[in-house]
Motif scaffolding. Structure first.
Motif, PDB file in Angstrom:
ATOM      1  N   MET A   1     104.446  77.453  42.938  1.00  0.00           N
ATOM      2  CA  MET A   1     104.577  78.596  42.040  1.00  0.00           C
ATOM      3  C   MET A   1     104.092  78.221  40.639  1.00  0.00           C
ATOM      4  SD  MET A   1     107.959  80.854  41.046  1.00  0.00           S
ATOM      5  CE  MET A   1     108.784  79.557  40.127  1.00  0.00           C
ATOM      6  N   GLN A   2     103.292  79.085  40.027  1.00  0.00           N
ATOM      7  CA  GLN A   2     102.817  78.883  38.660  1.00  0.00           C
ATOM      8  C   GLN A   2     103.901  79.405  37.707  1.00  0.00           C
ATOM      9  OE1 GLN A   2      98.431  79.705  38.158  1.00  0.00           O
ATOM     10  NE2 GLN A   2      98.695  80.648  40.166  1.00  0.00           N
ATOM     11  N   THR A   3     104.849  78.547  37.436  1.00  0.00           N
ATOM     12  CA  THR A   3     106.082  78.948  36.759  1.00  0.00           C
ATOM     13  C   THR A   3     105.845  79.641  35.425  1.00  0.00           C
ATOM     14  OG1 THR A   3     107.179  77.069  37.821  1.00  0.00           O
ATOM     15  CG2 THR A   3     108.346  78.152  36.009  1.00  0.00           C
ATOM     16  N   GLU A   4     105.021  79.051  34.582  1.00  0.00           N
ATOM     17  CA  GLU A   4     104.798  79.644  33.261  1.00  0.00           C
ATOM     18  C   GLU A   4     104.170  81.032  33.374  1.00  0.00           C
ATOM     19  OE1 GLU A   4     102.898  78.491  28.880  1.00  0.00           O
ATOM     20  OE2 GLU A   4     102.545  77.198  30.617  1.00  0.00           O
ATOM     21  N   LYS A   5     103.233  81.198  34.286  1.00  0.00           N
ATOM     22  CA  LYS A   5     102.611  82.509  34.473  1.00  0.00           C
ATOM     23  C   LYS A   5     103.619  83.534  34.990  1.00  0.00           C
ATOM     24  CE  LYS A   5      97.787  81.142  35.140  1.00  0.00           C
ATOM     25  NZ  LYS A   5      96.603  81.201  36.029  1.00  0.00           N
ATOM     26  N   VAL A   6     104.502  83.100  35.892  1.00  0.00           N
ATOM     27  CA  VAL A   6     105.528  84.003  36.411  1.00  0.00           C
ATOM     28  C   VAL A   6     106.470  84.423  35.289  1.00  0.00           C
ATOM     29  CG1 VAL A   6     107.529  84.182  37.946  1.00  0.00           C
ATOM     30  CG2 VAL A   6     105.421  83.126  38.774  1.00  0.00           C
ATOM     31  N   ASN A   8     105.894  84.510  32.018  1.00  0.00           N
ATOM     32  CA  ASN A   8     105.198  85.418  31.097  1.00  0.00           C
ATOM     33  C   ASN A   8     105.022  86.803  31.700  1.00  0.00           C
ATOM     34  OD1 ASN A   8     104.965  83.422  29.152  1.00  0.00           O
ATOM     35  ND2 ASN A   8     102.942  82.756  29.842  1.00  0.00           N
ATOM     36  N   HIS A   9     104.757  86.842  32.996  1.00  0.00           N
ATOM     37  CA  HIS A   9     104.592  88.131  33.677  1.00  0.00           C
ATOM     38  C   HIS A   9     105.892  88.940  33.637  1.00  0.00           C
ATOM     39  CE1 HIS A   9     103.104  91.044  36.614  1.00  0.00           C
ATOM     40  NE2 HIS A   9     104.262  90.916  37.239  1.00  0.00           N
ATOM     41  N   GLU A 170     112.996  79.441  43.673  1.00  0.00           N
ATOM     42  CA  GLU A 170     112.082  79.808  42.587  1.00  0.00           C
ATOM     43  C   GLU A 170     112.852  80.112  41.309  1.00  0.00           C
ATOM     44  OE1 GLU A 170     108.415  81.761  45.168  1.00  0.00           O
ATOM     45  OE2 GLU A 170     110.170  82.990  44.690  1.00  0.00           O
ATOM     46  N   LYS A 173     113.564  76.885  39.654  1.00  0.00           N
ATOM     47  CA  LYS A 173     112.377  76.343  38.980  1.00  0.00           C
ATOM     48  C   LYS A 173     112.179  77.011  37.622  1.00  0.00           C
ATOM     49  CE  LYS A 173     109.867  75.063  43.196  1.00  0.00           C
ATOM     50  NZ  LYS A 173     108.713  75.380  44.078  1.00  0.00           N
ATOM     51  N   PHE A 177     112.437  75.488  33.732  1.00  0.00           N
ATOM     52  CA  PHE A 177     111.393  75.755  32.743  1.00  0.00           C
ATOM     53  C   PHE A 177     111.983  76.389  31.482  1.00  0.00           C
ATOM     54  CE2 PHE A 177     108.245  78.633  30.851  1.00  0.00           C
ATOM     55  CZ  PHE A 177     107.168  77.775  30.654  1.00  0.00           C
TER      56      PHE A 177
END
Length: 262
Positions: A1-6, A8-9, A170, A173, A177
Motif C-alpha cells: 500500500m502506498q501509505t502517504e498517497k492513501v 493524502n487521498h 492497512e 500502517k 505513518f
C-alpha cells in the motif's frame, strides 16, 4: 500500500466533502482504539475544525487512558482540534431504570451493549448539530463489510466513513505513518461496549488478520470445504458473522406498493 498517497487521498476527500456540504468540520468519537485514532488524525489533517469526544460508560481504565493520551497528542499537533468529555454512565444507568429486562442474561447484556453505542451516536449528533459538523465514522472494511461488527444506528450511524475501504492491517500502517501513540498501536482491538477490557477477538473468536484472510477467500469464491483445521474454523466464523449481520450492510428494505394499488 502506498501509505502517504492513501493518507493524502482520504484527507482531500474529507476536506472536499465537508466544503461541499457547507459544514465547519468533523466530530469523532474517540475510544482509545486504532480506528478512532486514525480517523480523528485524518480529519485533523484537513485543517477544518475537529471535535474529539470521549464518551465513557463504565469504561475500562486502559481505554480511558489511551483516549486521553491520543486527544492530548492531537491537540498539541493540530491547532484546529478540540476535545470534550461527556460521561454517559449516569445516562445509561437512568435508562436501565426505565426499561424492563426479559430473556436470558446474554441477550440482555447484548441489548445493553448496543444501547451504549446508540447513546454515543446521539451524543455525537448533538455536538454535530451544535457546531455544524459531520459525524466521521471509524469503522474499517472488515468490520463494516465483512463481519458487520458494529451497532446499527450506533457506531454505524455516521455521515461519512473515511477508512471503511481499508482492512485492519492497512489501518495500522496508516496509524504508524500518522504517529498514533504507541499505546494504541499495541493495544488489542476492543469495542468497549461491555465495561471491561475484552477484545474483539474474544467476542468474534478470530483475529483481524484471520478475518482479513477469510474475507479475501470469500471474495474469491472459496467455501469452508476448501480448508481444514484452523483455516476452516476461521472461515466458518467469518461466514456466520457475515450472514447474521448482512442486514447492517444492505439498504433498509422498503415495501414497494404496486402502482395499481395506489
Amino acid at each position: 500500500m502506498q501509505t502517504e498517497k492513501v493518507v493524502n487521498h482520504i484527507v482531500n476527500w474529507l476536506k472536499d466533502y465537508a466544503t461541499n456540504a457547507g459544514v465547519n468540520g468533523f466530530v469523532v468519537g474517540v475510544s482509545g482504539g486504532i480506528d478512532s485514532a486514525v480517523t480523528s488524525t485524518l480529519c485533523a489533517k484537513t485543517g477544518l475544525n475537529v471535535l474529539c469526544v470521549e464518551m465513557p460508560i463504565h469504561q475500562a481504565e486502559s481505554h480511558v487512558t489511551r483516549a486521553q493520551e491520543h486527544m492530548a497528542q492531537l491537540k498539541e499537533r493540530f491547532e484546529n482540534v478540540d476535545d470534550t468529555r461527556t460521561d454517559l454512565t449516569p445516562v445509561f444507568e437512568e435508562f436501565k431504570t426505565e426499561v424492563f429486562f426479559d430473556g436470558d442474561q446474554a441477550t440482555i447484556d447484548m441489548a445493553l451493549a448496543n444501547t451504549r453505542a446508540r447513546l454515543r451516536m446521539a451524543t455525537l449528533y448533538y455536538y454535530a448539530g451544535l457546531y455544524k459538523l459531520l459525524v466521521a465514522g471509524t469503522g474499517n472494511k472488515v468490520e463494516d463489510f465483512g463481519v458487520g461488527f458494529y451497532t446499527k444506528y450506533g457506531d454505524g450511524g455516521v455521515d461519512l466513513s473515511p477508512i471503511a475501504d481499508l482492512v485492519k492491517s492497512e489501518v495500522y500502517k496508516i496509524g504508524e505513518f500518522l504517529q498514533v501513540p504507541e499505546s494504541i498501536m499495541k493495544a488489542a482491538p476492543s469495542d468497549g461496549l461491555f465495561g471491561d477490557a475484552r477484545s474483539d477477538e474474544d467476542q468474534i473468536g478470530a483475529s483481524y488478520p484471520e478475518l482479513e484472510w477469510a474475507m479475501k477467500m470469500d471474495d474469491e469464491g472459496k467455501t469452508a470445504k476448501d480448508f481444514s483445521d484452523r483455516e476452516q474454523e476461521v472461515f466458518k466464523i467469518y461466514k456466520r458473522f457475515n450472514s447474521a449481520n448482512k442486514h447492517k450492510m444492505i439498504p433498509i428494505p422498503i415495501c414497494e406498493i404496486p402502482a395499481n394499488f395506489k
